[in-house]
Scaffold this motif. Structure first.
Motif, PDB file in Angstrom:
ATOM      1  N   GLY A  98       0.779  -1.030   0.259  1.00 23.16           N
ATOM      2  CA  GLY A  98       0.227   0.107   0.196  1.00 23.16           C
ATOM      3  C   GLY A  98       0.617   1.510   0.136  1.00 23.16           C
ATOM      4  O   GLY A  98       1.727   1.296   0.451  1.00 23.16           O
ATOM      5  N   MET A  99       0.243   2.518   0.053  1.00 17.90           N
ATOM      6  CA  MET A  99       1.114   3.185  -0.972  1.00 17.90           C
ATOM      7  C   MET A  99       0.944   4.452   0.441  1.00 17.90           C
ATOM      8  O   MET A  99      -0.142   4.156   0.952  1.00 17.90           O
ATOM      9  CB  MET A  99       0.752   4.959  -1.634  1.00 17.90           C
ATOM     10  N   ILE A 100       2.562   4.792   0.864  1.00 13.23           N
ATOM     11  CA  ILE A 100       2.336   5.321   2.087  1.00 13.23           C
ATOM     12  C   ILE A 100       2.775   6.999   2.209  1.00 13.23           C
ATOM     13  O   ILE A 100       4.216   7.214   1.482  1.00 13.23           O
ATOM     14  CB  ILE A 100       3.112   5.474   3.412  1.00 13.23           C
ATOM     15  N   GLN A 101       1.520   8.031   1.982  1.00 15.77           N
ATOM     16  CA  GLN A 101       1.851   9.618   1.236  1.00 15.77           C
ATOM     17  C   GLN A 101       2.126   9.845   0.009  1.00 15.77           C
ATOM     18  O   GLN A 101       1.897  10.652  -0.101  1.00 15.77           O
ATOM     19  CB  GLN A 101       2.597   9.732   2.494  1.00 15.77           C
ATOM     20  N   SER A 102       3.095   8.819  -0.434  1.00 24.66           N
ATOM     21  CA  SER A 102       2.940   9.935  -1.760  1.00 24.66           C
ATOM     22  C   SER A 102       3.492   7.692  -3.107  1.00 24.66           C
ATOM     23  O   SER A 102       4.247   7.146  -1.960  1.00 24.66           O
ATOM     24  CB  SER A 102       4.476  10.066  -1.931  1.00 24.66           C
ATOM     25  N   PRO A 103       3.778   8.414  -3.902  1.00 19.79           N
ATOM     26  CA  PRO A 103       3.844   6.754  -5.255  1.00 19.79           C
ATOM     27  C   PRO A 103       5.272   6.958  -4.817  1.00 19.79           C
ATOM     28  O   PRO A 103       5.327   5.355  -5.439  1.00 19.79           O
ATOM     29  CB  PRO A 103       2.955   7.162  -6.380  1.00 19.79           C
ATOM     30  N   TYR A 104       6.468   7.059  -4.215  1.00 21.75           N
ATOM     31  CA  TYR A 104       7.534   6.507  -4.146  1.00 21.75           C
ATOM     32  C   TYR A 104       7.903   5.790  -2.822  1.00 21.75           C
ATOM     33  O   TYR A 104       8.804   4.820  -3.180  1.00 21.75           O
ATOM     34  CB  TYR A 104       8.456   7.656  -3.719  1.00 21.75           C
ATOM     35  N   TYR A 105       6.800   5.792  -1.994  1.00 18.61           N
ATOM     36  CA  TYR A 105       7.062   4.783  -1.256  1.00 18.61           C
ATOM     37  C   TYR A 105       5.681   4.131  -0.226  1.00 18.61           C
ATOM     38  O   TYR A 105       4.564   4.137  -0.639  1.00 18.61           O
ATOM     39  CB  TYR A 105       7.324   6.002   0.489  1.00 18.61           C
ATOM     40  N   TRP A 106       6.353   2.752  -0.584  1.00 20.20           N
ATOM     41  CA  TRP A 106       5.154   2.005  -0.867  1.00 20.20           C
ATOM     42  C   TRP A 106       5.140   0.368   0.416  1.00 20.20           C
ATOM     43  O   TRP A 106       6.268  -0.333   1.051  1.00 20.20           O
ATOM     44  CB  TRP A 106       4.677   0.786  -1.607  1.00 20.20           C
ATOM     45  N   HIS A 107       4.597   0.472   1.481  1.00 18.99           N
ATOM     46  CA  HIS A 107       4.736  -0.775   2.513  1.00 18.99           C
ATOM     47  C   HIS A 107       2.966  -2.154   3.002  1.00 18.99           C
ATOM     48  O   HIS A 107       2.172  -1.558   1.896  1.00 18.99           O
ATOM     49  CB  HIS A 107       5.410  -0.222   3.953  1.00 18.99           C
ATOM     50  N   ALA A 108       3.749  -3.268   3.503  1.00 16.55           N
ATOM     51  CA  ALA A 108       3.012  -3.694   4.190  1.00 16.55           C
ATOM     52  C   ALA A 108       3.337  -4.053   4.688  1.00 16.55           C
ATOM     53  O   ALA A 108       4.546  -4.429   5.355  1.00 16.55           O
ATOM     54  CB  ALA A 108       2.540  -4.855   2.718  1.00 16.55           C
ATOM     55  N   GLU A 109       2.274  -5.007   5.706  1.00 15.66           N
ATOM     56  CA  GLU A 109       2.875  -5.841   7.118  1.00 15.66           C
ATOM     57  C   GLU A 109       3.624  -7.614   6.584  1.00 15.66           C
ATOM     58  O   GLU A 109       2.184  -7.894   5.898  1.00 15.66           O
ATOM     59  CB  GLU A 109       1.628  -6.263   7.886  1.00 15.66           C
ATOM     60  N   THR A 110       4.559  -7.912   7.001  1.00 14.42           N
ATOM     61  CA  THR A 110       4.756  -8.895   6.721  1.00 14.42           C
ATOM     62  C   THR A 110       5.401 -10.295   7.407  1.00 14.42           C
ATOM     63  O   THR A 110       5.696  -9.496   8.727  1.00 14.42           O
ATOM     64  CB  THR A 110       5.881  -8.944   5.444  1.00 14.42           C
ATOM     65  N   ASP A 111       5.520 -10.849   7.120  1.00  8.69           N
ATOM     66  CA  ASP A 111       6.223 -12.192   8.459  1.00  8.69           C
ATOM     67  C   ASP A 111       7.621 -12.312   7.775  1.00  8.69           C
ATOM     68  O   ASP A 111       8.395 -12.818   8.838  1.00  8.69           O
ATOM     69  CB  ASP A 111       5.860 -13.553   8.140  1.00  8.69           C
ATOM     70  N   LEU A 112       7.979 -11.249   7.249  1.00  7.48           N
ATOM     71  CA  LEU A 112       9.961 -12.127   6.680  1.00  7.48           C
ATOM     72  C   LEU A 112      11.167 -11.110   7.937  1.00  7.48           C
ATOM     73  O   LEU A 112      11.723 -12.673   8.334  1.00  7.48           O
ATOM     74  CB  LEU A 112      10.007 -10.271   6.218  1.00  7.48           C
ATOM     75  N   ARG A 113      10.098 -10.982   9.150  1.00  3.72           N
ATOM     76  CA  ARG A 113      11.331 -10.641  10.682  1.00  3.72           C
ATOM     77  C   ARG A 113      11.198 -11.817  10.966  1.00  3.72           C
ATOM     78  O   ARG A 113      12.536 -12.149  11.520  1.00  3.72           O
ATOM     79  CB  ARG A 113      10.946  -9.543  11.579  1.00  3.72           C
ATOM     80  N   LYS A 114      10.005 -12.507  10.915  1.00  5.59           N
ATOM     81  CA  LYS A 114      10.146 -13.445  11.933  1.00  5.59           C
ATOM     82  C   LYS A 114      10.883 -15.085  10.939  1.00  5.59           C
ATOM     83  O   LYS A 114      11.893 -15.716  11.575  1.00  5.59           O
ATOM     84  CB  LYS A 114       8.658 -14.267  11.545  1.00  5.59           C
ATOM     85  N   LEU A 115      11.274 -15.078   9.590  1.00  4.76           N
ATOM     86  CA  LEU A 115      11.243 -15.946   9.108  1.00  4.76           C
ATOM     87  C   LEU A 115      12.742 -16.132   9.075  1.00  4.76           C
ATOM     88  O   LEU A 115      13.527 -16.321   9.535  1.00  4.76           O
ATOM     89  CB  LEU A 115      11.131 -15.434   7.190  1.00  4.76           C
ATOM     90  N   ILE A 116      13.452 -14.281   8.713  1.00  8.22           N
ATOM     91  CA  ILE A 116      15.026 -13.997   9.048  1.00  8.22           C
ATOM     92  C   ILE A 116      15.526 -12.959   9.817  1.00  8.22           C
ATOM     93  O   ILE A 116      16.360 -11.966   9.597  1.00  8.22           O
ATOM     94  CB  ILE A 116      15.437 -14.390   7.440  1.00  8.22           C
ATOM     95  N   GLY A 117      14.738 -12.954  11.038  1.00  6.87           N
ATOM     96  CA  GLY A 117      15.293 -12.227  12.210  1.00  6.87           C
ATOM     97  C   GLY A 117      16.566 -12.147  12.357  1.00  6.87           C
ATOM     98  O   GLY A 117      17.565 -11.021  12.922  1.00  6.87           O
ATOM     99  N   ARG A 118      16.849 -13.949  12.485  1.00  9.83           N
ATOM    100  CA  ARG A 118      18.669 -13.800  12.771  1.00  9.83           C
ATOM    101  C   ARG A 118      19.705 -14.067  12.392  1.00  9.83           C
ATOM    102  O   ARG A 118      18.945 -13.995  10.798  1.00  9.83           O
ATOM    103  CB  ARG A 118      18.870 -15.187  14.572  1.00  9.83           C
ATOM    104  N   SER A 119      20.614 -13.897  12.550  1.00 13.29           N
ATOM    105  CA  SER A 119      21.959 -13.351  11.065  1.00 13.29           C
ATOM    106  C   SER A 119      21.896 -15.098  10.937  1.00 13.29           C
ATOM    107  O   SER A 119      22.315 -15.986  11.874  1.00 13.29           O
ATOM    108  CB  SER A 119      22.869 -13.144  12.414  1.00 13.29           C
TER     109      SER A 119
END
Length: 145
Positions: A98-119
């Motif tokens: 989804g767009m955040i305030q301008s068409p240059y920034y987009w984001h979504a809540e993902t599970d990425l940090r849970k999958l690869i949060g550790r070194s």
């Protein structure tokens, strides 16, 4: 000055303006044609530590994860963007951004940090970014350092 030269001098500016307008329409038509362009990582990607840049020509996309929101920041305004998390069985989970305030920034809540949060962990991601008729695509790996 004969009548042919006089007529040519009167018609030339009109033809120049018409040619300029026609060239603009032609270029605009080319820009809106559907095309697929591949984005390549500039270096090793580390989305968790905010060090992932994908590039194609002058177009760059920065991808990072902060507070479980994966964000895409681009150098040109996007019409839409979708991020895919690809598991070890090559099954992808789409996350329409989804767009955040301008068409240059987009984001979504993902599970990425849970999958690869550790070194030392890595994961495969895919990105599709749409700009007018162009689709910028990439499949890349993110490695957490």
């Amino acid at each position: 000055m004969n009548k042919h030269t006089r007529t040519a001098l009167m018609v030339a500016p009109i033809l120049a303006v018409i040619g300029y307008i026609a060239a603009d329409y032609y270029e605009e038509g080319l820009a809106e044609e559907e095309k697929v362009i591949q984005l390549l990582p500039v270096e090793n990607c580390d989305v968790i530590n905010q060090k992932c840049i994908l590039k194609s020509g002058d177009f760059e996309v920065n991808i990072f994860d902060k507070n479980n929101f994966t964000t895409v920041n681009s150098t040109f305004p996007l019409d839409s963007a979708t991020l895919f998390l690809v598991d070890e069985n090559n099954q992808s989970t789409p996350y329409p951004l989804g767009m955040i305030q301008s068409p240059y920034y987009w984001h979504a809540e993902t599970d990425l940090r849970k999958l690869i949060g550790r070194s030392g962990q890595s994961y495969t991601l895919r990105l599709i970014a749409n700009i007018k008729g162009g689709r910028y695509i990439s499949e890349f790996h993110t490695y957490t350092k």
